[in-house]
Design a protein around this motif. Structure first.
Motif, short mmCIF file in Angstrom:
data_model
loop_
_atom_site.label_atom_id
_atom_site.label_comp_id
_atom_site.label_asym_id
_atom_site.label_seq_id
_atom_site.Cartn_x
_atom_site.Cartn_y
_atom_site.Cartn_z
N THR A 124 49.14 40.78 36.75
CA THR A 124 48.03 41.24 35.92
C THR A 124 46.70 41.06 36.65
OG1 THR A 124 47.93 39.08 34.78
CG2 THR A 124 49.21 40.81 33.73
N ASN A 125 46.60 40.02 37.46
CA ASN A 125 45.39 39.82 38.27
C ASN A 125 45.14 41.02 39.18
OD1 ASN A 125 43.30 37.87 39.60
ND2 ASN A 125 44.55 38.58 41.31
N ASP A 126 46.18 41.44 39.87
CA ASP A 126 46.04 42.54 40.82
C ASP A 126 45.74 43.87 40.12
OD1 ASP A 126 46.70 40.56 42.55
OD2 ASP A 126 48.54 41.47 43.31
N VAL A 127 46.40 44.09 38.97
CA VAL A 127 46.18 45.33 38.23
C VAL A 127 44.75 45.43 37.73
CG1 VAL A 127 46.77 46.58 36.11
CG2 VAL A 127 48.58 45.66 37.55
N ILE A 128 44.25 44.36 37.13
CA ILE A 128 42.90 44.41 36.57
C ILE A 128 41.85 44.40 37.67
CG2 ILE A 128 41.28 43.24 35.05
CD1 ILE A 128 43.68 42.29 33.44
N ALA A 129 42.14 43.72 38.76
CA ALA A 129 41.21 43.72 39.89
C ALA A 129 40.96 45.15 40.36
CB ALA A 129 41.75 42.87 41.03
N THR A 130 42.01 45.93 40.45
CA THR A 130 41.87 47.30 40.94
C THR A 130 41.39 48.27 39.87
OG1 THR A 130 42.96 49.07 42.18
CG2 THR A 130 44.29 47.98 40.53
N CYS A 131 41.81 48.07 38.60
CA CYS A 131 41.47 49.03 37.54
C CYS A 131 40.12 48.76 36.88
CB CYS A 131 42.56 49.05 36.47
SG CYS A 131 44.12 49.76 37.04
N ALA A 132 39.65 47.53 36.89
CA ALA A 132 38.36 47.21 36.24
C ALA A 132 37.27 46.93 37.26
CB ALA A 132 38.52 46.02 35.31
#
Length: 516
Positions: free
Chosen positions: A185-193
């Motif tokens: 989730t860290n990696d996903v939100i880092a890239t998407c937000a």
């Protein structure tokens, strides 16, 4: 003379405490004076004592009181010294959260934006017209078309993550899944937000993950939440903030740096930050500063980092202990892999009925928050609690709670509520009927979670890739039966989410198929 002075000081202190205590007693007579059923409060703590001292989970307390008044439309709860109306009638809930939203537009906030900007300026904390304008600005970031674009980023993160995870044979003998899922989730939100690419599986000590994990540690934050809400001046006097200054500085610097680089080099990305940047100088009702953009991106990170990874952890737990559910879900996953030649699309994953049912049932059994809150902005009349009774007027500033967890465990709405049964969400008619009335995990009405589509997509994509590559099995440390932690406001497992991961021999993943 010295003794006399101290006598006056002591008398003043005692007098102040006496007045304060009398005010407490007066406030704790509120429901008695209005004929509303309630549980006797403890001075200062109200009905929060077992929660503050970690004797009971918040959800347990709410369910007990909900079950105590089966024939009432509402009852009273003392949130410390604050009298709260807890709604027990579904029609009243719809009336407050949807039909009469203008009378209950805001959440009860616990920090001021000038004191703690990351929390005080985010969408959850904003009120009135500012909330409406910012919500309208951010909503396009979560449309189906934007989700399709983000899906490629999410799916790649999930594929990379589960590929590494599946091949860690030694680590999979006994793995704590919440710790693993927070890396994803860290990696996903880092890239998407935030528009930043990180790989926390390969670089587990990157600043984004380490500081994000510290910022979202709910065991530490829960007590802070309560005391900031009830004793804000004391917390401010002691200079205690929800987020440490170094964490606030880190996230603010990331946003400012990213904005500067994109503006300078003309870079655009399909993410939440770009949407806020593009709105600048366009004559919109709201033109966010870099600090306000940071607050919106941070609350998205805060919710996605912990809440979504917790939901994944509960889902993995239930899948591991319910072998029939796991088998049926893996069959559906393999069919999609076969039909898409190993490259699942946004529409393919969103069209998976059983995966959707598993995720919904997880959210039903372990809702993201035990209750929803609304603050009254103008006088509102509740009907009598019983035939022949008197109506009750909710005054402006008073808080109303919607006990989500109690509805999710009410056998009137969900047969055998303690049982994990995804089948209850199968079939379009059944699922639509349930979710339009008593399914409250993402809230209700205009204040419903703006990121619910994103959270669902992130969760489904992860479970898809994980179960395509692994079998989930219980191990000696698996929490069976599930014991809930008493240290956080929401739902969390006591002792973690331990299980064994076994790499699958999946023919649909051979020859590179399904590895994106």
């Amino acid at each position: 003379m010295f003794i006399t002075s101290w006598t006056y000081v002591l008398a003043t202190i005692i007098g102040a405490f006496a007045i304060y205590f009398l005010q407490i007693l007066k406030r704790h007579k509120y429901f008695e004076n209005h004929g509303i059923p309630y549980k006797s409060p403890v001075p200062i703590f109200g009905n929060m004592l077992p929660i503050i001292f970690r004797q009971k989970n918040m959800g347990t307390v709410i369910r007990e009181l909900y079950n105590k008044y089966p024939n009432k439309k509402y009852f009273g709860f003392y949130d410390f010294m604050n009298p709260v109306i807890v709604l027990r009638d579904m029609e009243l809930i719809k009336s407050v959260a949807v039909k009469n939203f203008d009378s209950f537009p805001d959440h009860r906030t616990f920090v001021k934006e000038t004191w703690d900007p990351l929390f005080g300026r985010n969408l959850f904390s904003l009120k009135g017209e500012k909330w409406h304008d910012v919500r309208s600005l951010l909503s396009p970031a979560f449309t189906s078309s934007k989700m399709k674009i983000m899906f490629k980023l999410i799916s790649q993160c999930a594929s990379d993550f589960t590929e590494i995870l599946a091949n860690d044979i030694e680590g999979n003998k006994m793995r704590e899944m919440k710790e693993a899922f927070t890396r994803y989730t860290n990696d996903v939100i880092a890239t998407c937000a935030f528009g930043i690419s990180v790989n926390t599986m390969k670089d587990p000590n990157n600043d984004f993950y380490v500081l994000g994990k510290e910022a979202t540690n709910l065991e530490k934050l829960t007590i802070k939440f309560f005391f900031m809400r009830e004793f804000p001046y004391i917390m401010r006097l002691l200079n205690i903030k929800l987020v440490a200054p170094r964490i606030e500085k880190f996230f603010t610097n990331i946003i400012k740096s990213t904005i500067n680089i994109r503006d300078t080099k003309g870079i655009t990305r399909p993410d939440m930050l770009q949407l806020m940047m593009d709105a600048r100088g366009k004559g919109n009702k709201v033109d966010l500063t870099a600090e306000e953009m940071t607050a919106q991106a941070f609350i998205f990170f805060f919710g996605g980092f912990d809440s979504t990874s917790t939901n994944m952890s509960f889902a993995a737990h239930e899948i591991a202990i319910n072998s029939d559910v796991q088998k049926k879900l893996q069959n559906e996953i393999d069919c999609v892999l076969r039909d898409t030649n190993g490259d699942p699309t946004y529409d393919a994953i969103n069209g998976m009925e059983y995966l959707d049912a598993v995720v919904n049932e997880t959210l039903r059994k372990y809702p993201l928050v035990p209750s929803l809150d609304r603050v009254c902005s103008r006088k509102f009349e509740l009907p009598p609690n019983e035939i022949g009774g008197k109506p009750f007027i909710i005054e402006p500033g008073m808080t109303v709670w919607i006990p989500a967890v109690a509805y999710h465990y009410d056998s009137q709405y969900y047969e055998e509520p303690e049982k994990f049964n995804p089948n209850r969400f199968l079939g379009n008619d059944a699922a639509a009927s349930i979710k339009s009335t008593t399914f409250l995990s993402f809230g209700l009405g205009p204040r419903q979670c703006i990121g619910n589509r994103f959270a669902l997509l992130e969760t489904k994509t992860m479970l898809f890739h994980l179960l395509a590559r692994c079998n989930l099995k219980i191990c000696p440390k698996t929490n069976v039966p599930m014991k809930l932690s008493k240290k956080t406001f929401g739902f969390s497992a006591d002792g973690g989410y331990w299980m064994q991961l076994e790499k699958r021999d999946n023919k649909f993943l051979s020859n590179g198929i399904g590895k994106n």
